[in-house]
Design a protein around this motif. Structure first.
Motif, PDB file in Angstrom:
ATOM      1  N   TRP A  13     -37.377 -52.142  25.359  1.00 35.93           N
ATOM      2  CA  TRP A  13     -38.468 -53.091  25.524  1.00 35.93           C
ATOM      3  C   TRP A  13     -38.157 -54.123  26.601  1.00 35.93           C
ATOM      4  O   TRP A  13     -39.025 -54.473  27.411  1.00 35.93           O
ATOM      5  CB  TRP A  13     -38.776 -53.789  24.204  1.00 35.93           C
ATOM      6  N   ASN A  14     -36.938 -54.624  26.608  1.00 38.61           N
ATOM      7  CA  ASN A  14     -36.584 -55.707  27.524  1.00 38.61           C
ATOM      8  C   ASN A  14     -35.995 -55.221  28.844  1.00 38.61           C
ATOM      9  O   ASN A  14     -35.575 -56.039  29.669  1.00 38.61           O
ATOM     10  CB  ASN A  14     -35.584 -56.653  26.847  1.00 38.61           C
ATOM     11  N   ALA A  23     -38.782 -56.059  18.887  1.00 38.65           N
ATOM     12  CA  ALA A  23     -38.518 -54.622  18.981  1.00 38.65           C
ATOM     13  C   ALA A  23     -37.427 -54.167  18.032  1.00 38.65           C
ATOM     14  O   ALA A  23     -37.527 -53.097  17.416  1.00 38.65           O
ATOM     15  CB  ALA A  23     -38.151 -54.268  20.423  1.00 38.65           C
ATOM     16  N   ARG A  81     -43.418 -60.503  22.802  1.00 32.50           N
ATOM     17  CA  ARG A  81     -44.019 -59.779  21.679  1.00 32.50           C
ATOM     18  C   ARG A  81     -44.523 -60.732  20.599  1.00 32.50           C
ATOM     19  O   ARG A  81     -45.649 -60.596  20.100  1.00 32.50           O
ATOM     20  CB  ARG A  81     -43.010 -58.796  21.078  1.00 32.50           C
ATOM     21  N   CYS A  96     -37.662 -61.487  21.601  1.00 30.75           N
ATOM     22  CA  CYS A  96     -38.875 -60.843  22.115  1.00 30.75           C
ATOM     23  C   CYS A  96     -40.028 -61.850  22.207  1.00 30.75           C
ATOM     24  O   CYS A  96     -41.081 -61.682  21.579  1.00 30.75           O
ATOM     25  CB  CYS A  96     -39.260 -59.646  21.257  1.00 30.75           C
TER      26      CYS A  96
END
Length: 338
Positions: free
Chosen positions: A48-49, A234, A226, A223
Motif C-alpha cells: 500500500w505504501n 493496510a 486510508r 496509513c
C-alpha cells in the motif's frame, strides 16, 4: 506498563496540536498471543505504501527476514524462539506387592506360523523401537524419551511505530516534516524532510530510520491516507487472526484489558499490556501491545521516556546563564574608567 487494570482515559494529543474539530484518537492494539508470524502485515504495508523491498536475509538464525523496524520495514514481525526445559517426569507411585497366586499349569506352545508384516503406526511412522537407524527412538518430535529433550516456544510480535502521546521526534524536527494528525498519529512528510536525522536518536523506541541513498526519515504513518478516507490501515486489514486491531484508542484499551483478564483466568499469568498507560514516560502510546513475556524479550525498552523531557528546563537554565553573563559583562564594562 500495567497488567490491564485501572486504565485511565487516553490523552488527546491532537487537541494539543491545535485541531479544533477532530475525530476520536485512533490507534493499534496488537495482541501477540494470537500472532502466527505470517507476515501478511509486512507485505500489505509495503504494497500500500510503496515501501521498497530490502532483499531476503534470514539473519542466519530465524525466519525473521527484516530484523528490525527500518526505513524500508514499517512493520516488523519479530520471531523469538524460547528454549524451555521439558517438564520433569513424575516419580512412579509405589504400589503394594501382589498377592501370590498358584502358578498356572504349563501348556504346549503353539507352532509359529508366518503372519502379516507389522502395520505402520497411526501417524505413518513405522512401528518398533528403531526409526531411520536410530535405536530406541521414534520420529523426531513425535516420540522418544523426555530425558534431555528441550521444548521451545515461539513468541511472535508485529512491531510498529508507537505514535507516542509525547513524541520527541516532533520536538526536534526543525522543518515541520513531522506533524501530529487530527487522529493523534505522527506522520513524516517526505517532501519537507531535509534528512537532518535529529528525529532518529530522539525516538525512545528506535523506530525512525533514514533510507540509504535517500537520506530522508521514514516510518509508519498508520496509513494516514486510508484512515482519512474511513478505511482500515493496510496491516490490520490483512491480519488473518486479528492480532492487529485498529480503532478508537479508548475502545481498544478497554478491549485489551478484557483480553488480559481472560488470559489470566485461562492460566496465562505472564500476559501483560505494554504502552497503553498514560502515566508512563511517553504519556502512553497510540500503538500498544499485549505481551506474553517481559518487554526486553521482544526488544522493547522496559521504561521508555520521552527524550526531550528535560529540554524546557535546559533552555531555562541556558537562558538564565546567558542573562547572568550579559549582566556581568555590563557591570564589568560600566565600571571601567573612561
Amino acid at each position: 506498563m500495567t497488567d490491564g487494570t485501572g486504565a485511565q482515559p487516553a490523552a488527546d494529543p491532537a487537541a494539543d496540536a491545535g485541531w479544533p474539530d477532530r475525530p476520536p484518537r485512533m490507534g493499534f492494539f496488537t495482541d501477540t498471543s494470537v500472532c502466527i508470524g505470517c507476515k501478511a502485515c509486512e507485505v500489505a504495508c509495503k504494497e500500500w505504501n510503496l515501501v521498497p523491498e530490502q532483499g531476503m536475509d534470514l539473519l542466519g538464525m530465524s525466519y525473521d527476514n527484516t530484523g528490525a523496524l527500518t526505513a524500508n520495514s514499517w512493520r516488523h514481525v519479530a520471531f523469538i524462539e524460547q528454549p524451555r526445559p521439558a517438564a520433569a517426569t513424575p516419580e512412579p507411585v509405589a504400589t503394594p506387592e501382589p498377592v501370590a497366586t498358584p502358578e498356572p499349569v504349563a501348556t504346549p506352545e503353539p507352532v509359529a506360523t508366518p503372519g502379516p508384516a507389522a502395520a505402520p503406526a497411526g501417524d505413518g511412522a513405522p512401528a518398533g523401537p528403531e526409526f531411520l537407524g536410530m535405536p530406541g527412538s521414534g520420529p523426531p518430535g513425535r516420540s522418544g524419551g523426555a530425558a534431555g529433550r528441550t521444548d521451545f516456544r515461539w513468541l511472535m510480535m508485529s512491531d510498529v511505530c508507537k505514535h507516542c502521546t509525547r513524541a520527541a521526534c516532533l520536538d526536534v524536527c526543525p522543518t515541520g516534516a513531522l506533524f501530529r494528525t487530527e487522529f493523534g498519529t505522527v506522520v513524516v512528510q517526505e517532501d519537507i524532510c531535509n534528512g537532518c536525522g535529529y528525529c532518529i536518536p530522539a525516538c525512545p523506541y528506535g523506530v525512525i530510520d533514514q533510507r540509504r541513498g535517500d537520506g530522508r526519515a521514514w516510518k509508519c504513518t498508520l496509513c494516514y491516507d486510508r484512515i482519512g478516507a474511513g478505511m482500515t490501515p493496510a496491516c490490520a486489514q490483512a491480519c488473518p487472526t486479528e492480532s492487529i486491531q485498529y480503532g478508537p484508542l479508548d475502545e481498544l484499551r478497554d478491549r485489551a484489558a478484557g483480553r488480559v483478564a481472560a488470559l489470566h483466568e485461562a492460566g496465562v499469568a505472564d500476559a501483560r499490556l505494554y504502552g497503553h498507560d498514560p502515566a508512563d514516560g511517553v504519556g502512553g502510546d497510540g500503538a500498544f501491545f499485549l505481551l506474553l513475556d517481559e518487554p526486553e524479550v521482544y526488544g522493547l525498552p522496559p521504561d521508555p521516556v520521552v527524550t526531550t523531557r528535560d529540554l524546557p528546563r535546559m533552555w531555562r537554565r541556558a537562558g538564565l546563564a546567558a542573562l547572568t553573563m550579559a549582566a556581568a559583562a555590563v557591570v564589568a564594562f560600566a565600571g571601567r574608567p573612561r
